[in-house]
Design a protein around this motif. Structure first.
Motif: not given
Ligand SMILES: Nc1nc2c(ncn2[C@@H]2O[C@H](COP(=O)(O)OP(=O)(O)OP(=O)(O)O)[C@@H](O)[C@H]2O)c(=O)[nH]1
Ligand SMILES: [Mg+2]
Lengths: 123, 187
Positions: A57, A61-62, A65-66, A71-72, A88, A91, B143, B157-159, B170-171, B174, B178
Motif C-alpha cells: 500500500l 500510494e506513492k 500520487i507521484e 486515489e489508490l 481497497q 476507506l 506544492r 510522503p506528502i499529502y 485521514k489519508r 493512515q 502504517r
C-alpha cells in the motif's frame, strides 16, 4: 444488503477461495496494516501477510500520487509462481489475495473486486 | 511504543508544525469524523483563543491490540520546551505545514527545530509524513515551492490537505500509522 444474507467477513473469504481454487491465501487487512480476518494455509503467517500488504500500500500510494494516478484502488505483483493483489475495500480496509501462476487473472479481478465491495459495506 | 497492563501495544503519533498551521483542527477532525477508529477521550490544554498551550491528546484504535496515542504540539515559539517533552517517545510524526505565503519562515523554523530535536532518527527510526495544509487558500504557495522550502525530496510522503474540511487528513493519518506499524511491529 449483503449482511441480511448472514454473510460474515470469514464467509466472504471462504466463498472467494471456493470460487477460485488457485487462491492460496487471502486476508482482510486494515489500511494501517493490521490483520482483521484471514484464510491462510499453514505456512503463511497472518502478521507477515499484513506487513506485506502495508508495504505494498505504501509503495502503491506513492506511485499513484507521484505519477498523478489519483486515489489508490489496487496494487498487483506478478512473480513467476503467481500473483499478489491488494484491493481497497472501502476507506478503512483492503483485501489481499495471493494466487498460483496458472490462474485466469481477469476472473480473479472480478471476484476480488466484488468481495471487496461487500467487505466495504461491513467494515 | 509501550505496552499497557492489558497487553495492548501503544504507538505515539505526534502532529508537529508552526502555530496556527492546523494541527489541532486536523486531530479534532479525525476524532470527530472518522469512522473505523475507536476513540477514547479528547484532552486539550489550550488558551482562550484555542491555541494549544501544551498539547492535545486523543487515543485511537484501529481494532485489535494496537492503539495510537495521538498528540499535537503547541506551535507557538515560546512553547519550545513543551514541544520537546511531547516529542519524547514519538513513534511517528505528521508535520503540518501552512500553505499561506506569510508563514514561509515559520514553516522552515518549525521543521528545522523538529530535525534538531530528533536528529538522524527522523525519517529512519521515526517515520514522518507531511501535510501541506490550507490548500483552500487562494494565495497558497505551490506544492513545489513548499517542498523546496522544507528541503523535501521523494522520500517523505506528502499529502495536500484542508484540515477545516477534513480533506486528505485521514489519508495522511493512515499513512503514518502504517509506516509506524511497518517499522515497529513488523521489523
Ligand atoms: N483556510 C484554512 N484554515 C484552516 C485550515 N486548517 C486550520 N485552519 C484554521 O487555522 C487556525 C489555526 O488552526 P489550529 O488547528 O488551531 O492550529 P494549530 O496548528 O493547532 O496551532 P497551535 O496550537 O498554536 O500550534 C484555525 O482558525 C483554523 O480554523 C485549512 O485547511 N484551511
Ligand atoms: Mg493547536
Amino acid at each position: 444488503m449483503s449482511e441480511s444474507r448472514g454473510e460474515t467477513l470469514e464467509s466472504i473469504l471462504n466463498e472467494l477461495q471456493g470460487d477460485i481454487p488457485e487462491i492460496e491465501a487471502c486476508a482482510i487487512v486494515s489500511v494501517e496494516g493490521l490483520p482483521i480476518v484471514s484464510a491462510l494455509p499453514a505456512d503463511v503467517d497472518e502478521a507477515k501477510l499484513a506487513a506485506i500488504t502495508a508495504a505494498m500500500l505504501t509503495l502503491g500510494e506513492k506511485a499513484a500520487i507521484e505519477l498523478g494516478k489519483g486515489e489508490l484502488e489496487q496494487v498487483s505483483v506478478k512473480g513467476s509462481d503467481g500473483w499478489v493483489l491488494v484491493v481497497q475495500a472501502g476507506l478503512n480496509a483492503c483485501l489481499t489475495v495471493s494466487t498460483t501462476a496458472n490462474v485466469k487473472i481477469g476472473l480473479v479481478h472480478i471476484d476480488v473486486k466484488q468481495a471487496a465491495s461487500k467487505i466495504a459495506t461491513m467494515i | 511504543m509501550r505496552k499497557d497492563d492489558k497487553g495492548r501495544i501503544h504507538f505515539k503519533i505526534v502532529f508537529y508544525g508552526p502555530s496556527l498551521g492546523g494541527k489541532t483542527t486536523a486531530l479534532r477532525w479525525l476524532y470527530a469524523k472518522v469512522e473505523g477508529l475507536q476513540k477514547g477521550e479528547f484532552t486539550s490544554i489550550e488558551d482562550e483563543t484555542n491555541r494549544t498551550l501544551f498539547f492535545d491528546y486523543a487515543p485511537m484504535s484501529a481494532g485489535g491490540r494496537v492503539l495510537f496515542d495521538v498528540f499535537t504540539v503547541a506551535g507557538q515559539k515560546r512553547h519550545r520546551h513543551q514541544r520537546k517533552v511531547v516529542l519524547q517517545g514519538a513513534d511517528g510524526i505528521i508535520f503540518v505545514a501552512d500553505s499561506s505565503p506569510d508563514q514561509r519562515e515559520e514553516n522552515v523554523e518549525s521543521f528545522e527545530e523538529l530535525k534538531m530535536f530528533l536528529g538522524d532518527a527522523l525519517g529512519r527510526e521515526i517515520p514522518i509524513v507531511v501535510m501541506l495544509n490550507k490548500r483552500d487558500l487562494p494565495n497558497r504557495m505551490s506544492r513545489e515551492e513548499m517542498l523546496d522550502l522544507l528541503g523535501l525530496g521523494g522520500n517523505v510522503p506528502i499529502y495536500e490537505t484542508i484540515a477545516i474540511q477534513g480533506v486528505g487528513v485521514k489519508r495522511a493519518f493512515q499513512a503514518i500509522s502504517r509506516e509506524v506499524i511497518l517499522k515497529r511491529l513488523y521489523k
